[in-house]
Design a protein around this motif. Structure first.
Motif, PDB file in Angstrom:
ATOM      1  N   PRO A  97       0.895  -1.209  -0.036  1.00 14.27           N
ATOM      2  CA  PRO A  97       0.107   0.021   0.057  1.00 14.27           C
ATOM      3  C   PRO A  97       0.852   1.375   0.084  1.00 14.27           C
ATOM      4  O   PRO A  97       1.925   1.380   0.600  1.00 14.27           O
ATOM      5  N   MET A  98       0.369   2.328  -0.476  1.00 13.34           N
ATOM      6  CA  MET A  98       0.899   3.445  -0.428  1.00 13.34           C
ATOM      7  C   MET A  98       0.879   4.160   0.912  1.00 13.34           C
ATOM      8  O   MET A  98      -0.084   4.120   1.457  1.00 13.34           O
ATOM      9  N   VAL A  99       2.178   4.817   1.025  1.00 10.00           N
ATOM     10  CA  VAL A  99       2.231   5.156   2.786  1.00 10.00           C
ATOM     11  C   VAL A  99       2.421   6.705   2.490  1.00 10.00           C
ATOM     12  O   VAL A  99       3.592   7.185   1.815  1.00 10.00           O
ATOM     13  N   ALA A 100       1.731   7.579   3.297  1.00  6.55           N
ATOM     14  CA  ALA A 100       1.851   8.836   3.159  1.00  6.55           C
ATOM     15  C   ALA A 100       2.579   9.547   4.470  1.00  6.55           C
ATOM     16  O   ALA A 100       2.178   8.956   5.371  1.00  6.55           O
ATOM     17  N   ARG A 101       3.291  10.366   4.345  1.00  4.08           N
ATOM     18  CA  ARG A 101       4.058  10.816   5.613  1.00  4.08           C
ATOM     19  C   ARG A 101       3.570  12.179   5.965  1.00  4.08           C
ATOM     20  O   ARG A 101       3.304  12.965   5.138  1.00  4.08           O
ATOM     21  N   HIS A 102       3.290  12.318   7.276  1.00  2.00           N
ATOM     22  CA  HIS A 102       2.792  13.569   7.898  1.00  2.00           C
ATOM     23  C   HIS A 102       3.416  13.882   9.196  1.00  2.00           C
ATOM     24  O   HIS A 102       4.156  13.339   9.641  1.00  2.00           O
ATOM     25  N   ARG A 103       3.282  15.189   9.322  1.00  2.00           N
ATOM     26  CA  ARG A 103       3.787  15.869  10.471  1.00  2.00           C
ATOM     27  C   ARG A 103       2.480  16.709  11.133  1.00  2.00           C
ATOM     28  O   ARG A 103       1.988  17.602  10.498  1.00  2.00           O
ATOM     29  N   ARG A 104       2.648  16.753  12.539  1.00  2.00           N
ATOM     30  CA  ARG A 104       1.619  17.444  13.176  1.00  2.00           C
ATOM     31  C   ARG A 104       2.546  18.206  14.348  1.00  2.00           C
ATOM     32  O   ARG A 104       3.010  17.685  15.289  1.00  2.00           O
ATOM     33  N   GLY A 105       3.005  19.439  13.878  1.00  2.00           N
ATOM     34  CA  GLY A 105       4.148  20.113  14.782  1.00  2.00           C
ATOM     35  C   GLY A 105       5.457  19.157  14.792  1.00  2.00           C
ATOM     36  O   GLY A 105       5.853  18.851  13.550  1.00  2.00           O
ATOM     37  N   GLU A 106       5.790  18.611  15.782  1.00  2.00           N
ATOM     38  CA  GLU A 106       7.106  17.727  15.683  1.00  2.00           C
ATOM     39  C   GLU A 106       6.887  16.389  15.553  1.00  2.00           C
ATOM     40  O   GLU A 106       7.799  15.517  15.294  1.00  2.00           O
ATOM     41  N   ARG A 107       5.324  16.094  15.690  1.00  2.00           N
ATOM     42  CA  ARG A 107       5.021  14.678  15.819  1.00  2.00           C
ATOM     43  C   ARG A 107       5.135  14.189  14.220  1.00  2.00           C
ATOM     44  O   ARG A 107       4.297  14.596  13.480  1.00  2.00           O
ATOM     45  N   ARG A 108       5.659  12.985  13.919  1.00  2.00           N
ATOM     46  CA  ARG A 108       5.769  12.384  12.596  1.00  2.00           C
ATOM     47  C   ARG A 108       4.663  11.212  12.757  1.00  2.00           C
ATOM     48  O   ARG A 108       4.476  10.389  14.084  1.00  2.00           O
ATOM     49  N   PHE A 109       3.984  11.154  11.637  1.00  2.00           N
ATOM     50  CA  PHE A 109       3.014   9.900  11.615  1.00  2.00           C
ATOM     51  C   PHE A 109       2.885   9.525  10.269  1.00  2.00           C
ATOM     52  O   PHE A 109       3.115  10.421   9.352  1.00  2.00           O
ATOM     53  N   TYR A 110       2.852   8.098   9.890  1.00  2.41           N
ATOM     54  CA  TYR A 110       2.500   7.685   8.693  1.00  2.41           C
ATOM     55  C   TYR A 110       0.942   6.972   8.553  1.00  2.41           C
ATOM     56  O   TYR A 110       0.533   6.957   9.452  1.00  2.41           O
ATOM     57  N   VAL A 111       0.564   7.287   7.262  1.00  2.00           N
ATOM     58  CA  VAL A 111      -0.855   6.553   6.794  1.00  2.00           C
ATOM     59  C   VAL A 111      -1.031   5.765   5.716  1.00  2.00           C
ATOM     60  O   VAL A 111      -0.184   6.308   4.642  1.00  2.00           O
ATOM     61  N   ALA A 112      -1.548   4.613   5.589  1.00  2.00           N
ATOM     62  CA  ALA A 112      -1.680   3.877   4.715  1.00  2.00           C
ATOM     63  C   ALA A 112      -3.064   3.194   4.514  1.00  2.00           C
ATOM     64  O   ALA A 112      -3.527   2.992   5.670  1.00  2.00           O
ATOM     65  N   GLU A 113      -3.472   2.910   3.436  1.00  2.00           N
ATOM     66  CA  GLU A 113      -4.951   2.345   3.289  1.00  2.00           C
ATOM     67  C   GLU A 113      -4.709   0.965   2.426  1.00  2.00           C
ATOM     68  O   GLU A 113      -4.058   0.968   1.217  1.00  2.00           O
ATOM     69  N   THR A 114      -5.423  -0.113   2.784  1.00  2.00           N
ATOM     70  CA  THR A 114      -4.974  -1.450   2.059  1.00  2.00           C
ATOM     71  C   THR A 114      -6.132  -1.369   0.979  1.00  2.00           C
ATOM     72  O   THR A 114      -6.076  -2.509   0.196  1.00  2.00           O
ATOM     73  N   GLY A 115      -7.076  -0.713   1.109  1.00  2.89           N
ATOM     74  CA  GLY A 115      -8.129  -0.810  -0.088  1.00  2.89           C
ATOM     75  C   GLY A 115      -9.343   0.267   0.200  1.00  2.89           C
ATOM     76  O   GLY A 115      -9.089   1.094   1.030  1.00  2.89           O
TER      77      GLY A 115
END
Length: 312
Positions: A97-115
């Motif tokens: 799955p495609m993974v999108a990288r995000h930041r909220r301030g200094e906090r990193r998080f990634y998001v992906a969807e399988t379908g």
């Protein structure tokens, strides 16, 4: 060097080796002094990570064992497998799955969807490790492709100071919820949420599920650091405060719990699983002949997701 004879392993210290450490010693917490060869007995089919300490107490790898441990934290552990070891390899997807990288301030998080139209959101603490080392997104994708779980959204949340933040930290709790709100605002409704965590991340996930039962009804907990107290700070000596809170709670989440036989959290995990059984809480529990490491935890992802998200 190690010599394996069934369940018995003889450790022959290299030049400069003054002590032995590994999963079975809680690493550098309880090193075993070496004056010569040492034989230890392990569970049948065990996977073991180990290293030596020099006279200054610095760890170094076994120069006679080329097998590097699958360990993202340190470069010095080496590994061996006893006869009968069986690795349950996680399923591989046809596509990642495609993974999108995000930041909220200094906090990193990634998001992906399988379908399309995810039915649930799987949220992992220690996000980078669950993404890069464990490949949680690939496991979820493979299970979706096989029709074993519905399409899911995955959120990988990275700590800044995992020990401080995961230790019953109200400030991180609030920020964590803001991250989920940001994900929901960008990608849509979260649906049913499954919290995922290993060690201290497992502790935080179980704590959140207890505090927010309606929002977090399911947890995949891997070797959770259950020896912890809000006013404590020692994951080896603290009382099992969260287990006591679960014993008092009226409603409990659905939990998939795994732990290694070669780690100090085996006893606390057994007591927690026994509590869930006594309370008739929906749960699954498994022990593996390995330690507090990613070889143990990676094998738990597929059965954990099947149990928590599958239709059976």
């Amino acid at each position: 060097m190690v010599r394996i004879r069934g369940r018995h392993v003889e450790f022959l210290p290299p030049e400069g080796g003054r002590a032995l450490i590994g999963d079975f010693t809680d690493w550098e917490r309880n090193p075993i002094p070496l004056e010569g060869p040492l034989t230890l007995e392990f569970p049948e089919g065990a996977y073991v990570e180990y290293a030596f300490l020099d006279e200054r107490g610095h760890p170094f790898p076994d120069p006679d064992n080329p097998e590097r441990a699958d360990n993202p934290w340190w470069s010095y552990p080496r590994a061996f497998r006893l006869p009968g070891f069986r690795y349950e390899a996680p399923p591989e997807p046809a596509k990642e799955p495609m993974v999108a990288r995000h930041r909220r301030g200094e906090r990193r998080f990634y998001v992906a969807e399988t379908g399309p139209h995810p039915k649930a959101t799987v949220v992992a603490q220690d996000g980078v490790a669950f993404y890069r080392t464990a490949g949680l997104h690939k496991v979820a994708q493979a299970l979706y492709e096989r029709g074993e779980i519905p399409p899911v959204r995955l959120v990988f949340v990275e700590p800044k100071d995992r020990r401080q933040e995961y230790w019953f930290n109200a400030a991180y709790e609030e920020e964590f919820h803001r991250v989920l709100e940001a994900v929901e605002g960008t990608y849509g409704a979260l649906g049913e949420v499954v919290l995922v965590g290993a060690s201290l991340g497992g502790l935080f996930s179980l704590w959140q599920a207890l505090r927010h039962r309606e929002r977090f009804p399911k947890v995949l907990a891997l070797s959770p650091a259950l020896k912890a107290h809000p006013q404590g700070g020692d994951t080896y000596a603290d009382p099992e405060w969260l287990t006591e809170r679960y014993a008092e709670a009226q409603h409990l989440p659905r939990i998939y719990l795994e732990v290694g036989l070669l780690e100090w959290l085996l006893g606390p995990s057994r007591r927690f699983a026994a509590l869930l059984a006594d309370r008739k809480a929906p749960h699954a529990y498994r022990e593996r002949p390995s330690g507090h490491n990613w070889v143990t935890w990676k094998q738990a992802l597929a059965p954990g997701l099947r149990y928590l998200l599958g239709e059976a």
